[in-house]
Design an enzyme around this catalytic site. Structure first.
Site, PDB file in Angstrom:
ATOM      1  N   GLY A  23       2.565  -0.647  -2.175  1.00 25.86           N
ATOM      2  CA  GLY A  23       1.298  -0.164  -2.985  1.00 25.86           C
ATOM      3  C   GLY A  23       1.542  -0.386  -4.494  1.00 25.86           C
ATOM      4  CB  CYS A  24       2.032   2.219  -7.148  1.00 26.59           C
ATOM      5  SG  CYS A  24       0.763   3.375  -6.438  1.00 26.59           S
TER       6      CYS A  24
END
Length: 212
Positions: free
Chosen positions: A150-151
């Site tokens: 994700g991030c």
């Protein structure tokens, strides 16, 4: 990933090498309690990555390089999270006042380190991070944090797109699923930046510290 997948990527021309520069910064992406507190739906079992992040942070501080630590902060109703909040309702763990959104013990920024507050996956999106790195003549971004798919991935991709060499520190990133974690590291390594083991990063930081 299998040997045949590796060979296929290499035949396709993926996996060129990016040489890190001489002016790095460290970014730790979202070291939030949500990922290590079993009472939170976002708990990801990433304790080993957290310990590696602490070691990496200590090495960066000894080397005297800039340190950036990000956090997600959303309004109580999630309205500033837009479509992302609608897609992932468990982001309510990062609304204002929720203890799950606080930094993991030992991974909070020092007073002279930059805190980047964001609402979306990439540390660059809607923030002043690129301007900060450019102003400080940073050419390489060492990346640890949560989560890999994700991030961390979004930040590595945007680092590359902004012209900074991304080096993801293998042991200092984590995800809730080992297979997804490994697949994203493979893809980052072949299409976005470098993936280095922490020992190699420690040597790089030691040499950087000697030059300062």
């Amino acid at each position: 990933m299998t040997g045949s997948q590796q060979e296929d990527y290499e035949r396709a021309g993926f996996g060129g090498q990016l040489a890190p520069g001489t002016s790095p910064a460290l970014i730790l992406v979202d070291p939030a309690r949500a990922y290590v507190d079993r009472d939170c739906p976002l708990y990801a079992g990433v304790e080993s990555a957290v310990e590696a992040m602490k070691s990496l942070l200590a090495d960066a501080r000894r080397a005297g390089i800039p340190v950036i630590i990000t956090r997600v902060r959303l309004r109580a109703d999630g309205s500033d999270g837009g479509v992302f909040f609608r897609k992932v309702p468990t982001l309510r763990a990062f609304t204002e006042g929720n203890p799950f959104g606080e930094f993991i013990d030992g991974l909070a920024p020092a007073a002279d380190e930059l805190t980047v507050t964001k609402q979306y996956p990439s540390a660059f999106f809607g923030t002043a991070l690129a301007a900060f790195l450019t102003t400080n003549r940073i050419d390489t971004l060492l990346i640890g944090g949560l989560s890999t798919s994700g991030c961390v991935r979004a930040t590595a991709l945007d680092a590359m797109q902004h012209g900074f060499i991304p080096v993801v520190v293998e042991e200092a990133v984590g995800d809730r699923d080992p297979a997804i974690h490994a697949a994203n590291l493979f893809d980052i390594k072949h299409k976005i930046g470098e993936v280095w083991p922490i020992g190699r990063v420690e040597g790089y930081l030691a040499r950087t510290g000697e030059r300062r």
